[in-house]
Scaffold this active site. Sequence first.
Site, mmCIF file in Angstrom:
data_model
loop_
_atom_site.group_PDB
_atom_site.id
_atom_site.type_symbol
_atom_site.label_atom_id
_atom_site.label_comp_id
_atom_site.label_asym_id
_atom_site.label_seq_id
_atom_site.Cartn_x
_atom_site.Cartn_y
_atom_site.Cartn_z
ATOM 1 N N TRP A 157 0.828 -1.218 0.000
ATOM 2 C CA TRP A 157 0.000 0.000 0.000
ATOM 3 C C TRP A 157 0.853 1.254 0.000
ATOM 4 O O TRP A 157 1.881 1.325 0.677
ATOM 5 C CB TRP A 157 -0.867 -0.034 1.255
ATOM 6 C CG TRP A 157 -1.497 1.272 1.611
ATOM 7 C CD1 TRP A 157 -0.916 2.298 2.310
ATOM 8 C CD2 TRP A 157 -2.822 1.710 1.312
ATOM 9 N NE1 TRP A 157 -1.808 3.335 2.455
ATOM 10 C CE2 TRP A 157 -2.991 3.007 1.859
ATOM 11 C CE3 TRP A 157 -3.903 1.127 0.631
ATOM 12 C CZ2 TRP A 157 -4.177 3.725 1.743
ATOM 13 C CZ3 TRP A 157 -5.087 1.849 0.536
ATOM 14 C CH2 TRP A 157 -5.216 3.130 1.078
ATOM 15 N N ASP A 162 0.159 9.050 1.160
ATOM 16 C CA ASP A 162 0.787 10.373 0.972
ATOM 17 C C ASP A 162 2.270 10.384 0.575
ATOM 18 O O ASP A 162 3.068 9.645 1.142
ATOM 19 C CB ASP A 162 0.739 11.178 2.277
ATOM 20 C CG ASP A 162 -0.578 11.133 2.984
ATOM 21 O OD1 ASP A 162 -1.528 10.558 2.450
ATOM 22 O OD2 ASP A 162 -0.646 11.664 4.089
ATOM 23 N N TRP A 192 -4.285 -0.154 3.981
ATOM 24 C CA TRP A 192 -3.645 0.683 4.996
ATOM 25 C C TRP A 192 -3.363 -0.156 6.234
ATOM 26 O O TRP A 192 -4.165 -1.007 6.622
ATOM 27 C CB TRP A 192 -4.560 1.870 5.326
ATOM 28 C CG TRP A 192 -3.856 2.921 6.123
ATOM 29 C CD1 TRP A 192 -3.111 3.942 5.628
ATOM 30 C CD2 TRP A 192 -3.812 3.038 7.541
ATOM 31 N NE1 TRP A 192 -2.597 4.699 6.665
ATOM 32 C CE2 TRP A 192 -3.014 4.166 7.846
ATOM 33 C CE3 TRP A 192 -4.351 2.295 8.592
ATOM 34 C CZ2 TRP A 192 -2.761 4.577 9.162
ATOM 35 C CZ3 TRP A 192 -4.101 2.700 9.898
ATOM 36 C CH2 TRP A 192 -3.310 3.828 10.177
HETATM 37 C C1 FRU Z 1 -3.452 11.890 4.962
HETATM 38 C C2 FRU Z 1 -3.167 11.144 6.250
HETATM 39 C C3 FRU Z 1 -2.266 11.944 7.143
HETATM 40 C C4 FRU Z 1 -1.614 10.890 7.973
HETATM 41 C C5 FRU Z 1 -1.455 9.746 6.989
HETATM 42 C C6 FRU Z 1 -1.591 8.385 7.599
HETATM 43 O O1 FRU Z 1 -3.814 11.082 3.902
HETATM 44 O O2 FRU Z 1 -4.383 10.819 6.893
HETATM 45 O O3 FRU Z 1 -2.918 12.937 7.898
HETATM 46 O O4 FRU Z 1 -0.389 11.296 8.491
HETATM 47 O O5 FRU Z 1 -2.458 9.935 6.012
HETATM 48 O O6 FRU Z 1 -1.221 7.395 6.695
#
Ligand code: FRU
Length: 489
Positions: free
Chosen positions: A40, A43, A67
């Site tokens: 996966w 960001d 995730w």
């Molecule tokens: C944004 C987010 C961030 C966090 C990350 C977790 O997509 O929710 O705020 O740090 O993804 O994977």
Amino acid sequence: MTNNHNEQISKANTYIDRQQEIVKDSKYRFNYHMMPPVGWMNDPNGLIQYNGEYHLFYQHHPYAPEWGPMHWGHAKSRDLVNWEHLPIALAPSEYYDIGTIDDHGCFSGSAIEKDDELYLFYTGHSIEREPMQVQCVAKSRDGIHFVKEAKNPVIDHFPKDGSKDFRDPKVWQCGSQYYIVVGSKKDGKGKALLYQSSNLIEWDYRGVVAESNGEQGDMWECPDLFPLGKEHALILSPMYGEKNEKPIIIFGEMDYNVAKFYQERSMLLDYGHDFYAPQTLKDDKGRRIMMGWMDMWFSKRPSENDGWVGAMTIPRELTYNQNGIFVQQPVEELKTLRKNHHCIESFEIYGERSFPKLEGIGTEICIEFDMINSDSPVFGLNLRCSKDRSEKTVVKINKNAEEIIVDLTSAGEGESGIYKAPYKSTIDGKLNLRIFLDTTSIEIFVNHGEQVITNRIYPNTTSKEVDLFAEKGKARVLKADKWSLKSVW
Ligand code: FRU
């Protein structure tokens, strides 16, 4: 401490190596977009140029195409086009970034160089812990192996103006001082909280540098504050309750003396479905370059059956055009991927007609319409069409509404939906669309980057034909260029 981190990293790297064979044959793999080796991706994190090379880190769960406990994946590039995967940079390993349930890890953050060392700033997250999110540092001298700082967490509690959602530090230097903004929420408003330091380890809280005006979400994720042209820009990914919404860019003035960013105007960065958590870097050519996660929370993701999920947009340069309008343009380096050029000049479309010269899967199409001499109210292109046209991704121009419409109703597997972006008529009466297609994506730059629309699409690999159409009248095309784009993988 370090040992545990190293163990977690080598475990993840071994796993990734073993899985690569499985992912390799996935029909959804991209030709020229950055994607995870397996597992996966969300960001982009830690975008930076270090020792002359671009580094991209990203939110990564190597063990499944969903995730999970967040690691930082890592890749580098000399030209922002050809990427090389590197070993995992960060893995959950310490009390401040692990937990007994899966909702923990090294959340999003950023990078900076100081005294030849590469510093990563990230959020240590564990849903069971109080406080849930703290800010941490990891350092490296070779840009590959990172050691978590002994003084972590360097910010161990959210300030009075924030709350337990306190994440995604973006670091930069201004004069002799370092700053980070961290996203948070309080009293129904998304906020960007500012910290200052002279050494990157000890941080003083300066206050709320910016907050929602009431219509910009109740939580701000991934804030990024930087100078752009004669002003400052603040990019953020807003949440409304549990829902993530389209990232915005706010332009304004920054006053470091009082730690305030004054909002002047704002706009959506992208009108498509699959663009989130963008981050920028400034490179040694002075360019402000942005990449975003080319996917979205809670989407359909057909590639998960093949063991991987997620990608990055092509890198975009943020500038202003000759009229002073903010634009996002694909970085110049992408032109090095072009091959097999076709150009068709000056023609008219009535009804619908197929254009074999424009077809393809990994392609760039640049088309310019003569708006003054087009009397059809709705015209455009059908892309990624199957032979029988049961599958197509429709891009149309609605002249009266001054809108570009992307209709994914028949685009194949994946999210459906209709996405609209406004466009402004230009004085010369031209409308320009620059379209990047890859195996499972479409990115459209309207009028040289005044608007952008990004979507993941999952048509059949045999769906590659292109039609041009004009409803009730004619559309005049000044020029249509097409290139096949080389694969970088
Ligand atoms: C944004 C987010 C961030 C966090 C990350 C977790 O997509 O929710 O705020 O740090 O993804 O994977």
